[in-house]
Design a protein around this motif. Structure first.
Motif, PDB file in Angstrom:
ATOM      1  N   ARG A  57       0.865  -1.182   0.000  1.00 45.23           N
ATOM      2  CA  ARG A  57       0.000   0.000   0.000  1.00 45.23           C
ATOM      3  C   ARG A  57       0.897   1.225   0.000  1.00 45.23           C
ATOM      4  O   ARG A  57       1.811   1.327   0.814  1.00 45.23           O
ATOM      5  CB  ARG A  57      -0.881   0.003   1.237  1.00 45.23           C
ATOM      6  CG  ARG A  57      -1.720  -1.255   1.353  1.00 45.23           C
ATOM      7  CD  ARG A  57      -3.177  -0.927   1.594  1.00 45.23           C
ATOM      8  NE  ARG A  57      -3.951  -2.109   1.885  1.00 45.23           N
ATOM      9  CZ  ARG A  57      -4.533  -2.852   0.953  1.00 45.23           C
ATOM     10  NH1 ARG A  57      -4.389  -2.562  -0.302  1.00 45.23           N
ATOM     11  NH2 ARG A  57      -5.255  -3.900   1.288  1.00 45.23           N
ATOM     12  N   ASP A  58       0.662   2.117  -0.919  1.00 44.57           N
ATOM     13  CA  ASP A  58       1.472   3.321  -1.021  1.00 44.57           C
ATOM     14  C   ASP A  58       0.571   4.503  -1.331  1.00 44.57           C
ATOM     15  O   ASP A  58       0.232   4.743  -2.491  1.00 44.57           O
ATOM     16  CB  ASP A  58       2.550   3.158  -2.098  1.00 44.57           C
ATOM     17  CG  ASP A  58       3.539   4.305  -2.095  1.00 44.57           C
ATOM     18  OD1 ASP A  58       3.237   5.368  -1.516  1.00 44.57           O
ATOM     19  OD2 ASP A  58       4.614   4.148  -2.686  1.00 44.57           O
ATOM     20  N   PRO A  59       0.162   5.247  -0.307  1.00 42.68           N
ATOM     21  CA  PRO A  59      -0.735   6.386  -0.540  1.00 42.68           C
ATOM     22  C   PRO A  59      -0.083   7.500  -1.353  1.00 42.68           C
ATOM     23  O   PRO A  59      -0.773   8.376  -1.853  1.00 42.68           O
ATOM     24  CB  PRO A  59      -1.104   6.852   0.870  1.00 42.68           C
ATOM     25  CG  PRO A  59      -0.068   6.276   1.766  1.00 42.68           C
ATOM     26  CD  PRO A  59       0.451   5.039   1.100  1.00 42.68           C
ATOM     27  N   ARG A  80       0.321  -0.045  -8.629  1.00 46.50           N
ATOM     28  CA  ARG A  80       0.456  -1.032  -7.554  1.00 46.50           C
ATOM     29  C   ARG A  80       1.741  -1.846  -7.717  1.00 46.50           C
ATOM     30  O   ARG A  80       2.422  -2.139  -6.728  1.00 46.50           O
ATOM     31  CB  ARG A  80      -0.766  -1.942  -7.517  1.00 46.50           C
ATOM     32  CG  ARG A  80      -2.006  -1.245  -6.991  1.00 46.50           C
ATOM     33  CD  ARG A  80      -3.217  -2.140  -7.075  1.00 46.50           C
ATOM     34  NE  ARG A  80      -4.370  -1.515  -6.454  1.00 46.50           N
ATOM     35  CZ  ARG A  80      -5.612  -1.801  -6.767  1.00 46.50           C
ATOM     36  NH1 ARG A  80      -5.884  -2.708  -7.690  1.00 46.50           N
ATOM     37  NH2 ARG A  80      -6.612  -1.196  -6.160  1.00 46.50           N
TER      38      ARG A  80
END
Length: 159
Positions: A57-59, A80
């Protein structure tokens, strides 16, 4: 209580530590033990056993709440994959190739990814602007929309 399908917990823990994919585990259990399992069974085992999540997960790369109908759009998939790569996850060779080709294409086009949840397409490539500091157009604070091009116009190799 249902009996566990897991035949050798030590073996499964080793596979998890080695980073074997859940799909591989499903196929291996069928081959080795003639036991049908599911990806979700292995995912649940991973979570219950305290192993790290496999999802990256990488905001910073995906700052949007993405609608269900846009979940499998190519730009989101590529973001992603890039998040996984940045976090040190190993990519499958075909994913590494797809990601490299996609990154080369958006660099060549001098474009970034823009997300507009209020459209059918959802994701677009827009011309890079001075404030664009990564692969995406960051959401505006005022909720305004940016210029966009249909993402199908940007060549992305599926090799």
């Amino acid at each position: 209580m249902a009996r566990s399908k897991i035949q050798d917990e030590g073996e499964v823990r080793r596979w998890m530590e080695e980073g074997k994919t859940f799909r591989w585990m499903v196929e291996e259990y069928l081959r080795k033990y003639n036991i049908e399992t599911t990806i979700s069974m292995w995912s649940n085992y991973r979570r219950r056993s305290g192993f790290e999540a496999r999802m990256a997960r990488d905001p910073e790369l995906v700052p949007w709440k993405v609608k269900e109908e846009h979940q499998w759009a190519t730009p989101l998939t590529m973001l992603r994959l890039e998040a996984r790569r940045r976090q040190g996850f190993e990519l499958r060779p075909q994913d590494e190739t797809r990601l490299t080709n996609w990154l080369d294409a958006i660099k060549l086009e001098n474009a970034v990814v823009h997300y507009d949840p209020d459209t059918d397409e959802g994701f677009f490539y827009v011309p890079r602007e001075p404030q664009d500091d990564d692969l995406i157009r960051r959401p505006s604070l005022d909720g305004g929309s940016s210029d966009r091009r249909d993402f199908a116009s940007l060549p992305v190799s599926e090799a």
